[in-house]
Scaffold this active site. Sequence first.
Site, PDB file in Angstrom:
ATOM      1  NE  ARG A  20      -2.189  -0.644   3.732  1.00 53.62           N
ATOM      2  CZ  ARG A  20      -2.709  -0.135   4.838  1.00 53.62           C
ATOM      3  NH1 ARG A  20      -3.934   0.353   4.831  1.00 53.62           N
ATOM      4  NH2 ARG A  20      -2.000  -0.087   5.958  1.00 53.62           N
TER       5      ARG A  20
ATOM      6  CB  SER B  75       6.000  -6.214   7.993  1.00 50.72           C
ATOM      7  OG  SER B  75       5.341  -4.983   7.984  1.00 50.72           O
TER       8      SER B  75
ATOM      9  CG  ASP C 147       3.899  -5.714  10.458  1.00 52.62           C
ATOM     10  OD1 ASP C 147       4.901  -5.972  11.160  1.00 52.62           O
ATOM     11  OD2 ASP C 147       3.202  -6.605   9.935  1.00 52.62           O
TER      12      ASP C 147
END
Length: 833
Positions: free
Chosen positions: A505, A566, A620
């Site tokens: 994203r 992440s 994350d």
Amino acid sequence: MLQVVKGRMLQAMHKGLSRQTHAQANVRMLPTYICSTPDGTEKGDLLVVELCQSHVRTMWVTLLGDGNQSPQVMYKIFSMPGDIMQGKGEALFDFIAQCVRQFLAGISSPQHRLPLGFVFPFSCRHTRLDKAELISWSKGFSCSDVEGKDIVQLLQSAINKQELYHVDVVALMNDTVGTMMTCSMAGKPCEVALVVGTGTNSCFMAMAQQVEMAEETSGQMCVSTEWGCFGDDGTLSDILTPYDQCVDEESSNPGEKRFEKLVSSLYLGEIVRHVLTALAAEKALFIGSNVAVLRTKGVLKIQQVLEIIDNEEGMAEARRALEALGLRPSERDCCRVQQICQAVVSRAATLCAAGLAAILSHMCQSQELKRLVVNVGVDSELYRGHTRFGEILQSVTELLAPECMATLLPSIDGTGWGAAMVTAVALRLAAQRHEVDQVLAPLRLSRADLQRVQALMRQEMELGLGWESNANASVRMLPTYVCGTPNGTEQGEFLVLDLGGTNFRVLLVRMAKDGVHMASKIYVIPTTITQGTGEVLFDHIIECIMDFQLKHNLTEQVLPLGFTFSFPCQQLGLDKAVLLSWTKGFSASGCVGQDVVQLLQEAAQRKQHLGLKVVAVVNDTVGTMMSCGYDDPKCEIGLIVGTGTNACYMEEMQNVGAVEGEQGRMCINMEWGAFGDNGCLDDIFTDFDRLVDEKTINAGKQRFEKLISGMYLGEIVRHILLALVEKQLLFRGKPCPKLQIKGIFQTKFLSAIEIDGLALRQVRAILQDLELQASLEDSVLVREVCQTVSLRAAQLCAAGLAAVVEKMRENRGLAQLAVTVGVDGTLYKMHPW
Ligand code: ADP
């Protein structure tokens, strides 16, 4: 009116099923603890004892596991001395046990354990299949010292007194249940039964969860409705005729068994008699005859009524019967008597149909089916040989429950055969339960197991934090250079990248006084790229950023950029992170050992994108902790349960061996997914976990994660299901080619299957998509497997989290710690439990 009666029956059934209203219910809906119908695999020698009106029948049945095609049956009938029915309870059971001894002596039976099924045709309160208290005697029995006692125990003691120690009473049932099971033998299960004889009753396979008086919560359970008492609270008063009132008043139990008195064979002749009496008094019948004989109870037998309604011979039979009573019937009298008999029998049939329709609609609804197809066993002298009753029963049931297709099956063999089936099914289920438990046992963790996992996690955390011991720790405890949590006053506009799971994203985040505003776009990264080369991967990321900036008019601005990356990184500063290893299905080459910010900058240069200002790389977990911390200052832990699993928390600087400085705290990215990679969790792993691990691109790595996260739970379930099929415990052992495909059983299925309530439709639909024809029992077992796997995942996650909070509490020297955990990940958010 019949629709109304059906509705009332449904209400009465619900009242009987509910724990709250059960005590006041007329239709008592007694649980039988019979949880399955035969599947044809049952085998072995079984003994059946049936207590009947005036005799005891003993039966020896040998099942061969061949679909019950050719059972071998031997039986013997012992007539019962008349005084036993009203004598002492002990004498009754001694008599039954003696019958068993004599029977066995006559067939030189083997001495191995012999399971016995007992047909005891009275209302009992079951608490197990082999534990049932007699509620009250009926049908002319009134032996002392039996009501309220456990019938199985009474029979077993009497059998032991006969020194038949190998005979084991394993099941007790009433005759209705026996009928249902008797009709179940033709390969197709029978799930409803109807008995209309001297009394009436029905039973059906209900969803166990709805049988609140029983403890079972999954699967099915046969319920004995005890519908003879329907209407005892007055619910039928508007359909009772003056003739019914007379019959009731003259009966031995006025006001009771109102439904039974409308439909059962003991009363139909009586109803006819009262109609004839009334019509004779009005001079509409038998003019010139002395009708005094009609005042005598029982002069019209059910057999005569049934013969009279027979169209061909009926008129002659009417004449014969009436003349035998000393009446002189005219042709018209005979014709009217026939009409009356037909009306009375038809009404009985339509009322039975209303009751049956209520049962069928209830079943259809509770199984969440659009259409129910079901077999109904019928044992009734009204039904056998007399097509009229059967035809009406069939057609009116269809009318009242059009969503159900019931096939009526006459029971020919009595109930003894059914009792053998109940007993055999009980043994099969017990054996299967044992096998299922053996398969699932390694996945069921005790409190001690979890405490050990917690202690191991704590140990690994300490190792990971220590400068020298870090190399030996499976939990890497990486410093993040994030040294404080937000206080809610932070403001500004930022560009954000989020890479590390299912989606990539790009976001634009504006934090202002009036709140946080976000715009984002998801970009799919195909597996060819995530598992290709690093250059292609980072080029693709830059292309996505450029696309996003173009769409949001950001090409002229250089915004500070935060990169949520992440994967395990050795962080050398807030904006410098060396990738230690890929996880979660990524494997792009040339990245491990490199600074990911550098890789991003290089790609930007290749793409001639000049305005990139990377300020921070975070994991994350850290992102989750920080964003929750923006709203809740107590949030000092971040937890992810999505594609993978990981956690971070605020650790004291003095404990962080890898970074200099003793003051304050730093967020530690635990990388707990790798917990156990050094072998410390080996005894927790099951064969299923090993199978899943072997087929991953990082076998032997991320072992804790592979027990917990979304990428793996569906796979674990798939392997367990395959094992259950292999052991013939699921889908009748039929091979399931689609279930062999890796990844076909998705983790989101677990959420759908485990949702509160029955969700049977979802389970069936999911299994149907996999081309699996699931019976209800299959669905229940699949659900149990999913629950077991999810429960273990959540418990292990909790054990890890417990280690973290305990450490934080001790760090701070507190007796109690209040802390908030920010949690993200689709598995955590979507799974019902
Ligand atoms: P990531 O961790 O990759 O950032 P998510 O938090 O969205 O992404 O987690 C994706 C994982 O969640 C997938 O592996 C999938 O198995 C699992 N998942 C998706 N839908 C559900 C659901 N309804 N219930 C449980 N797990 C789900």
